[in-house]
Write a protein that holds these residues in place. Structure first.
Motif, short mmCIF file in Angstrom:
data_model
loop_
_atom_site.label_atom_id
_atom_site.label_comp_id
_atom_site.label_asym_id
_atom_site.label_seq_id
_atom_site.Cartn_x
_atom_site.Cartn_y
_atom_site.Cartn_z
N TYR A 1 -0.04 -3.68 10.32
CA TYR A 1 1.16 -4.72 10.32
C TYR A 1 0.93 -5.53 9.39
O TYR A 1 -0.28 -6.08 8.98
CB TYR A 1 0.98 -5.70 11.71
N TYR A 2 2.06 -5.87 8.58
CA TYR A 2 1.91 -7.01 7.62
C TYR A 2 2.53 -8.32 8.20
O TYR A 2 3.73 -8.19 8.26
CB TYR A 2 2.45 -6.95 6.13
N GLY A 3 2.06 -9.14 8.87
CA GLY A 3 2.73 -10.12 9.82
C GLY A 3 3.44 -9.38 10.73
O GLY A 3 2.75 -8.61 11.54
N ASP A 4 4.64 -9.84 10.89
CA ASP A 4 5.27 -8.95 11.87
C ASP A 4 5.83 -7.52 11.49
O ASP A 4 6.22 -6.66 12.16
CB ASP A 4 6.84 -9.82 11.97
N TYR A 5 5.69 -7.21 10.17
CA TYR A 5 6.17 -6.04 9.84
C TYR A 5 5.31 -4.88 10.07
O TYR A 5 3.94 -4.82 9.59
CB TYR A 5 6.45 -6.00 8.24
N HIS A 6 5.85 -3.59 10.83
CA HIS A 6 4.99 -2.70 11.23
C HIS A 6 5.12 -1.70 10.09
O HIS A 6 6.04 -0.86 10.34
CB HIS A 6 5.68 -1.97 12.51
N ALA A 7 4.07 -1.55 9.19
CA ALA A 7 4.11 -0.63 8.17
C ALA A 7 3.52 0.86 8.35
O ALA A 7 4.07 1.66 7.83
CB ALA A 7 3.24 -1.28 7.13
N LEU A 8 2.34 0.79 9.18
CA LEU A 8 2.20 2.12 9.85
C LEU A 8 2.34 2.25 11.14
O LEU A 8 1.69 1.33 11.85
CB LEU A 8 0.50 2.31 8.99
N GLY B 1 7.44 10.53 0.41
CA GLY B 1 8.57 9.94 1.32
C GLY B 1 9.07 8.93 0.32
O GLY B 1 8.60 8.61 -0.69
N PRO B 2 10.17 8.34 0.72
CA PRO B 2 10.85 7.48 0.16
C PRO B 2 10.19 6.16 -0.34
O PRO B 2 9.34 5.92 0.41
CB PRO B 2 12.22 7.19 0.49
N SER B 3 10.70 5.32 -1.40
CA SER B 3 9.93 4.08 -1.78
C SER B 3 9.94 3.33 -0.31
O SER B 3 10.70 2.88 0.39
CB SER B 3 10.73 3.43 -2.85
N GLY B 4 8.80 2.59 -0.13
CA GLY B 4 8.64 1.74 1.02
C GLY B 4 8.42 2.29 2.35
O GLY B 4 8.19 1.47 3.54
N CYS B 5 8.11 3.54 2.56
CA CYS B 5 7.72 4.44 3.81
C CYS B 5 6.36 4.15 4.07
O CYS B 5 5.94 4.58 5.19
CB CYS B 5 8.16 5.76 3.49
N GLY B 6 5.54 3.46 3.18
CA GLY B 6 3.92 3.31 3.67
C GLY B 6 3.05 4.20 3.01
O GLY B 6 1.72 4.20 3.56
N LYS B 7 3.53 5.05 2.09
CA LYS B 7 2.39 5.81 1.46
C LYS B 7 1.29 5.09 0.92
O LYS B 7 0.20 5.56 1.01
CB LYS B 7 3.25 6.73 0.35
N THR B 8 1.53 4.08 -0.20
CA THR B 8 0.43 3.21 -0.68
C THR B 8 -0.49 2.75 0.14
O THR B 8 -1.60 2.54 0.13
CB THR B 8 1.21 2.48 -1.69
N THR B 9 0.23 2.10 1.40
CA THR B 9 -0.35 1.33 2.42
C THR B 9 -1.38 2.54 3.06
O THR B 9 -2.75 1.92 3.30
CB THR B 9 0.31 0.72 3.47
N LEU B 10 -1.00 3.49 3.13
CA LEU B 10 -2.03 4.61 3.93
C LEU B 10 -3.28 4.92 3.16
O LEU B 10 -4.24 5.15 3.42
CB LEU B 10 -1.21 5.81 4.51
N1 LIG Z 1 0.70 -6.96 0.99
C1 LIG Z 1 1.98 -6.68 1.68
N2 LIG Z 1 2.32 -7.71 2.43
C2 LIG Z 1 3.62 -7.44 3.23
N3 LIG Z 1 4.44 -6.50 3.23
C3 LIG Z 1 3.88 -5.11 2.28
C4 LIG Z 1 2.40 -5.25 1.47
N4 LIG Z 1 2.33 -4.15 1.09
C5 LIG Z 1 3.37 -3.40 1.48
N5 LIG Z 1 4.37 -4.03 2.34
C6 LIG Z 1 5.55 -3.69 2.85
O1 LIG Z 1 5.03 -2.54 3.64
C7 LIG Z 1 6.10 -1.31 3.35
C8 LIG Z 1 5.20 -0.01 2.85
O2 LIG Z 1 4.90 -0.43 1.42
P1 LIG Z 1 4.20 0.64 0.64
O3 LIG Z 1 3.01 1.38 1.48
O4 LIG Z 1 3.82 0.00 -0.64
O5 LIG Z 1 5.32 1.96 0.30
P2 LIG Z 1 5.39 3.12 -0.25
O6 LIG Z 1 4.11 3.26 -1.24
O7 LIG Z 1 5.72 4.22 0.29
O8 LIG Z 1 6.64 2.71 -1.24
C9 LIG Z 1 6.99 -1.83 2.49
O9 LIG Z 1 8.08 -2.18 3.04
C10 LIG Z 1 6.40 -2.95 1.79
O10 LIG Z 1 7.36 -4.10 1.38
#
Ligand SMILES: Nc1ncnc2c1ncn2[C@@H]1O[C@H](COP(=O)(O)OP(=O)(O)O)[C@@H](O)[C@H]1O
Ligand SMILES: [Mg+2]
Length: 365
Positions: A18-25, A42-51
């Motif tokens: 979670y980033y705050g309320d946002y459920h990223a993974l 996956g498309p931009s914003g799907c969580g690849k970098t986060t993972l």
């Molecule tokens: N540090 C952060 N704080 C808040 N939201 C974030 C942060 N990093 C990423 N996000 C959000 O999490 C989601 C996944 O991001 P990311 O993993 O960068 O996607 P991808 O690499 O697939 O484009 C996006 O909606 C992004 O806006």
């Protein structure tokens, strides 16, 4: 060694972030094998970098577990993990030489000058930059900078190399060349490569296996051929290449297979492996790739034929893409034809016979 016999290098166990309320993974469970070239697609914003960052230790997970080489990574800082990352914008120092850039990662290792030079030389050799150590980094081309970034990551001899869209800043030709070099490099060093990309072609070309991600979840994890030939949802099918869909009805399902009636194609019997996905609740359809149907010309015959009308023709030189509306259907399908010598290119409005094969069909329900 067969792929299945390789030991596990990375394991995600129900990982949530979670980033705050946002459920990223949203509950990632997957295994990446030692020595594998693995892609997160996956498309931009799907969580690849986060993972990817949860592997590197740049991102703390909210729940679940990340294991690397059998060890639980909770509380293990990035610099204590057997991983190294190559970034999207290859952060090299323009005021340093190539050798200084590459050696930068070893600055804390307290090596003798000779040892350091030797390791830098090895790393430069690996990425095809032998002899360029004294060159100023700012004098390099985009492709060469990318190699410096790779050498800098590899010099630390990580077990896992993490690559976040490393080729996205390069032009198409350079990108294709670097794709081939990255594959060769991975085979040569034999360590696990995990690549983040939004480019489906890049993922197909480079990977042993691919995890397709949408909205924080893995939609399908498979080798490139399975993903392409047996996508488990229309969404995956659409994201990877082009797929034609026709509305269909399931007539019966039994020992012999699944009997389906599809608009424009009629009845067919499918093997259960041709319906790899779960029920979507949005109605059934059959799908097939543009190159699995063929337009028939004079004298040609096929086991399965349908009639249609050409609605659009796009000529690419080596290929022609046709939109053909099969009789009894509402929307055209795409058919790609190689322009082999002597084969005519049809015009809009032409009537045509289309050969198709039940074996190339995927059922979505
Ligand atoms: N540090 C952060 N704080 C808040 N939201 C974030 C942060 N990093 C990423 N996000 C959000 O999490 C989601 C996944 O991001 P990311 O993993 O960068 O996607 P991808 O690499 O697939 O484009 C996006 O909606 C992004 O806006
Ligand atoms: Mg990203």
């Amino acid at each position: 060694m067969t792929a299945a016999a390789k030991p596990t290098m990375i394991e995600f166990r129900d990982v949530h972030k979670y980033y705050g309320d946002y459920h990223a993974l949203r509950g990632i469970t997957a295994t990446i094998r030692a020595g594998e070239f693995f892609s997160l697609l996956g498309p931009s914003g799907c969580g690849k970098t986060t993972l990817l960052r949860t592997i590197a230790g740049f991102e703390e997970i909210s729940s679940g577990a990340v294991m690397i080489d059998g060890k639980h990574m909770e509380g293990v800082p990035a610099n204590k993990r057997p991983t190294n990352m190559v970034f999207q914008s290859y952060a090299i120092f323009p005021h340093l030489t190539v050798a200084e850039n590459v050696g930068f990662g070893l600055r804390r290792a307290k090596l003798s000058k000779d040892e350091l030079n030797c390791r830098v030389g090895e790393a430069l050799e690996m990425v095809g930059l032998r002899g360029l150590g004294a060159r100023a980094a700012h004098a390099l081309s985009g492709g060469q900078r990318q190699r410096v970034a790779l050498a800098r990551a590899l010099i630390l001899k990580p077990k896992v190399l993490l690559l976040d869209e490393p080729l996205s800043a390069l032009d198409k030709k350079m990108r294709e060349q670097m794709q081939v070099e990255l594959i060769k490099l991975q085979r040569q060093v034999g360590i696990t490569f995990i690549l983040v990309t939004h480019d489906q072609e890049e993922a197909l070309v480079m990977s042993d296996r691919i995890a397709v991600m949408f909205e924080g979840e893995i939609a399908q994890l498979a080798d490139p051929e399975t993903l392409y030939r047996r996508p488990n949802s229309r969404k995956v099918a659409d994201f990877i290449g082009t797929m034609n869909f026709l509305p269909a009805r399931i007539l019966s399902e039994g020992e012999q297979g699944i009997e389906v009636e599809a608009q424009g194609l009629g009845r067919m019997l499918l093997d259960p492996s041709q319906a790899p996905g779960a029920a979507s609740g949005t109605g059934s359809s059959v799908g097939f790739r543009p190159e699995t149907a063929t337009m028939l010309f004079e004298g040609q015959k096929a086991e399965r034929e349908a009639m249609g009308t050409v609605e659009e023709v796009v000529y690419y030189g080596d290929m022609t893409y046709y939109d053909v509306r099969l009789d009894g259907t509402e929307a055209p399908i795409r058919i790609s034809m190689r322009n082999v010598f002597g084969r005519p290119v049809l015009e809009i409005g032409a009537r045509t016979r289309v050969a198709w094969s039940p074996g190339a069909i995927v059922l979505f329900r």
